[in-house]
Scaffold this active site. Structure first.
Site, PDB file in Angstrom:
ATOM      1  N   CYS A   2       0.841  -1.189   0.000  1.00 42.72           N
ATOM      2  CA  CYS A   2       0.000   0.000   0.000  1.00 42.72           C
ATOM      3  C   CYS A   2       0.885   1.251   0.000  1.00 42.72           C
ATOM      4  CB  CYS A   2      -0.942   0.103   1.190  1.00 42.72           C
ATOM      5  SG  CYS A   2      -2.061  -1.297   1.347  1.00 42.72           S
ATOM      6  N   ARG A  27       3.779  -0.302  -4.769  1.00 45.45           N
ATOM      7  CA  ARG A  27       3.545  -0.806  -3.409  1.00 45.45           C
ATOM      8  C   ARG A  27       2.209  -1.543  -3.268  1.00 45.45           C
ATOM      9  NH1 ARG A  27       6.860   1.694   0.302  1.00 45.45           N
ATOM     10  NH2 ARG A  27       5.434   1.149   1.980  1.00 45.45           N
ATOM     11  N   TRP A  73      -2.814  -2.824  -1.587  1.00 40.24           N
ATOM     12  CA  TRP A  73      -2.529  -4.254  -1.699  1.00 40.24           C
ATOM     13  C   TRP A  73      -3.351  -4.887  -0.588  1.00 40.24           C
ATOM     14  CZ3 TRP A  73      -0.609  -8.309   1.230  1.00 40.24           C
ATOM     15  CH2 TRP A  73      -0.190  -9.431   0.516  1.00 40.24           C
ATOM     16  N   ASN A  97      -1.481   2.254   5.577  1.00 40.07           N
ATOM     17  CA  ASN A  97      -0.587   1.206   5.094  1.00 40.07           C
ATOM     18  C   ASN A  97      -0.187   0.376   6.314  1.00 40.07           C
ATOM     19  OD1 ASN A  97       2.934   1.345   4.275  1.00 40.07           O
ATOM     20  ND2 ASN A  97       1.563  -0.347   4.070  1.00 40.07           N
ATOM     21  N   GLY A  98      -0.505  -0.925   6.281  1.00 40.44           N
ATOM     22  CA  GLY A  98      -0.144  -1.778   7.413  1.00 40.44           C
ATOM     23  C   GLY A  98      -1.291  -2.712   7.768  1.00 40.44           C
ATOM     24  N   GLU A 464      16.942 -18.260  -7.100  1.00 39.45           N
ATOM     25  CA  GLU A 464      16.628 -16.903  -7.525  1.00 39.45           C
ATOM     26  C   GLU A 464      16.031 -16.908  -8.938  1.00 39.45           C
ATOM     27  OE1 GLU A 464      16.098 -14.171  -6.387  1.00 39.45           O
ATOM     28  OE2 GLU A 464      16.443 -12.685  -7.949  1.00 39.45           O
ATOM     29  N   LYS A 468      12.283 -15.550  -9.936  1.00 36.15           N
ATOM     30  CA  LYS A 468      12.105 -14.495 -10.940  1.00 36.15           C
ATOM     31  C   LYS A 468      11.081 -14.920 -11.977  1.00 36.15           C
ATOM     32  CE  LYS A 468      13.417 -11.866  -9.537  1.00 36.15           C
ATOM     33  NZ  LYS A 468      14.089 -11.423  -8.357  1.00 36.15           N
ATOM     34  N   GLU A 471       7.373 -15.318 -10.476  1.00 34.95           N
ATOM     35  CA  GLU A 471       6.668 -14.118 -10.005  1.00 34.95           C
ATOM     36  C   GLU A 471       6.247 -13.196 -11.138  1.00 34.95           C
ATOM     37  OE1 GLU A 471       8.784 -11.243  -7.509  1.00 34.95           O
ATOM     38  OE2 GLU A 471      10.657 -11.968  -8.323  1.00 34.95           O
ATOM     39  N   HIS A 487      14.645 -38.275  -6.046  1.00 29.84           N
ATOM     40  CA  HIS A 487      14.055 -38.795  -4.813  1.00 29.84           C
ATOM     41  C   HIS A 487      12.564 -38.493  -4.748  1.00 29.84           C
ATOM     42  CE1 HIS A 487      17.911 -40.095  -3.372  1.00 29.84           C
ATOM     43  NE2 HIS A 487      18.402 -38.933  -3.788  1.00 29.84           N
ATOM     44  N   LYS A 583       5.863  -4.273  -3.771  1.00 24.21           N
ATOM     45  CA  LYS A 583       7.314  -4.148  -3.632  1.00 24.21           C
ATOM     46  C   LYS A 583       7.800  -4.226  -2.191  1.00 24.21           C
ATOM     47  CE  LYS A 583      11.406  -3.197  -5.356  1.00 24.21           C
ATOM     48  NZ  LYS A 583      12.055  -4.370  -5.961  1.00 24.21           N
TER      49      LYS A 583
END
Ligand code: F6R
Length: 588
Positions: A2, A27, A73, A97-98, A464, A468, A471, A487, A583
């Protein structure tokens, strides 16, 4: 998670607010809203979806000089118009935001006092709480500070009160909030990009600080209602840093910035052929590296380097696990926190936990003035500049470089490794230009599943690469330690599977190659990123240079980023703002 922007100033407030809000869309981008005061009346407009949906509903000619806004978000309640911020109860209109953790019990009390809630959000509860406390005290500062004492969780608020049509109030706990200091206008926002169209001067609010923001006056208070003085800082980079600079996406721009970032880190943190960072890891007997997502994968490479050069047993744990697991803290331990944003809630919580247990902490952080940077005992900045694409690229590489520098400091190979590092920027530029990544991406973009394989350090890289890809392209992908596949998970592999392998470590490369033959025998197509020349074990290859076992892993990073980028582009995904993500993850 947010973004919020509040503004008081000239009569074109809507345009000033929206310019700021757009720069915070990274955000959160599932809904957006604005509240402004016109002729003493608070008007609220909010819409599900990206900021563009809100934009279409706005009249930029409306005369108003004050407002607050939000890009969301979702945490509590699905993304729809009603749950979008701002929320309003009584005289209080608020953006947040939170996460308010105890909102349900507060809601019960407030309902019994007659408040009726329209949304499923925790934020509407906060607006009712502040409204009720304002009714009780008749004083906004007291109401905000009393509310802070009752709210559990994290928050950055921008608040307007019908009785103060010339003021935006702000406060925060564990979510960022800065005040941009303008001339006859001021702006209160989650992050620096949102203020740069007005000013490069800003004040950082600490937890529980309250700002009373008018057009020509800023007053700051602490949680005891006492007025406090705050330092004004200056953001010295040019506003260019938040533009795409001609690139189609921020992600591509940021991938291309990496060569320069390596040069910058060498300039800042080395001299002659010596590392100038003063932090000495050798003082510690054990090191716990704690981070989330890509930052933790950078930490895995850090572990590889620290154990190799310093023989210090090093663990790497996701912050969300570390904070609730049993930890063995003692005076010989160092906890390293890695974070691009410096605001990640879980990483911040681990920092606090380590400090409560009197363990030394070192933060490796990109964003200056962020909570983690301010609270850690020691900080090293990764100096990658503002990263806007939600998927990290340049900040991740910078984290790895800083960890490498710390590990080789005062090592007998320091000089040779630094010499090698100096050629890295040219090699990065070369590998960006050498391959037709779009062509390679065409081989994979229709796949539904991809495994990234590697062993040792290459497995860390695979983690990584896989993150990438998934996402930004929404292709299901997992990283596997190549030897582990047989396995169980190899049962998934067939001719429709994509395999991307990383083979930079020649010591165990042959073992990985055997594993690749096993998947090849199941008809899966393999793309390998490797420095092994004349290999015949894969269907397609990106050949990277061969500098040394220490630096070859760094050369595998950029091709992995570009493959993911090009696959996502072919799939027409929203590359810089992938679905469901944001982000800066300021919630647990
Ligand atoms: C992936 C990505 C995330 C972040 C993670 C930690 O591309 O960007 O996995 O690495 O959310 O964020 P910071 O580094 O801000 O703590």
């Amino acid at each position: 998670m947010c973004g919020i922007v509040g503004y008081v100033g000239d009569k074109k407030a809507i345009s000033k607010i929206m310019t700021g809000l757009r720069s915070l869309e990274y955000r959160g981008y599932d809904s957006a809203g604005i509240a402004y005061i016109k002729d003493g009346i608070v008007k609220i407009i909010k819409r599900e979806g990206p900021i563009d949906n809100l934009d279409k509903k706005l009249n930029y000619d409306e005369v108003t000089n004050i407002g607050i806004s939000h890009t969301r978000w979702s945490t509590h309640g699905v993304a729809n118009d009603i749950n979008s911020h701002p929320h309003r109860q009584g005289k209080i209109t608020i953006v947040h935001n939170g996460i308010i953790e105890n909102y349900e019990s507060l809601k019960k009390n407030l309902t019994s006092l007659g408040y009726i809630f329209k949304s499923n959000t925790d934020t509407e509860v906060a607006s009712a709480l502040i409204d009720n406390l304002y009714k009780e005290t008749g004083d906004m500062l007291l109401a905000i500070n009393k509310a802070s004492g009752m709210l559990e969780g994290s928050y950055a608020f921008n608040i307007i009160n019908d009785d103060y049509p010339d003021t935006v109030f702000g406060t925060r706990k564990d979510s960022p909030l800065i005040v941009g200091v303008g001339q006859n206008e001021n702006i209160l926002a989650s992050d620096i990009p949102a203020i740069l169209h007005i000013t490069n001067k800003y004040v950082v609010l600490n937890n529980y600080d309250v700002v009373v923001m008018k057009k020509d006056k800023l007053t700051f208070y602490n949680k005891d209602n006492e007025e406090v003085q705050k330092d004004i800082r200056e953001f010295l980079d040019s506003p260019e840093v938040i533009s795409k600079n001609g690139y189609e996406h921020y992600m591509l721009k940021e991938i291309n910035e990496q060569a320069e970032i390596v040069k910058k880190l060498l300039k800042l943190y080395t001299e002659g052929n010596k590392v100038t960072l003063s932090f000495d890891l050798k003082k510690y007997k054990t090191i716990d590296i704690v981070a989330c997502g890509s930052a933790s994968f950078a930490g895995q490479l850090g572990k590889f380097y620290i154990e190799k050069f310093l023989d210090i047993p090093t663990s790497v744990t996701f912050a969300s696990e570390y904070r609730y697991q049993k930890n063995f803290f003692d005076k010989d331990k160092l906890v390293i926190l890695i974070s691009q944003s410096g605001e990640t809630a879980d990483t911040l919580a681990v920092l606090k936990l380590a400090k409560e247990n009197n363990v030394d902490t070192l933060a490796i952080v990109n964003r200056k003035d962020s909570s983690i940077a301010r609270e850690a005992d020691n900080v090293i900045y990764t100096e990658a500049g503002i990263e806007i694409s939600v998927a990290t690229t340049k900040a991740y590489l910078a984290q790895v470089i800083v960890l490498l520098l710390l590990a080789i400091r005062e090592n007998e190979n320091e000089s040779k490794i630094l010499d090698d590092l100096k050629i890295l920027p040219n090699l990065i530029t070369k590998e960006i230009n050498d391959y037709d990544y779009e062509l390679l991406a065409k081989l994979f973009y229709k796949k539904e599943n991809v495994f990234y394989l590697g062993r040792g350090v290459d497995y860390f890289l695979a983690m990584e690469g896989s993150l990438k890809l998934k996402e930004i392209s929404y292709i299901h992908s997992e990283a596997f330690a190549a030897g582990e596949l047989k396995h169980g998970s190899i049962s998934l592999v067939d001719e429709n599977f994509g395999i991307i392998a990383v083979v930079t470590d020649k010591n165990i490369g042959n073992k990985t190659i055997s594993n690749l033959k096993e998947v090849s025998a199941r008809n899966a197509k393999i793309l390998t990123i490797t420095n092994i020349k004349d290999e015949t074990f894969s269907d397609y290859k990106i050949e990277i240079d061969d500098i040394s076992d220490i630096l070859n892993p760094l050369l595998a990073i950029v091709p992995m980023q570009l493959i993911a980028y090009n696959i996502a582009k072919l799939k027409k995904c929203n590359i810089d703002k992938p679905r469901n993500l944001a982000k800066s993850v300021t919630v647990e």
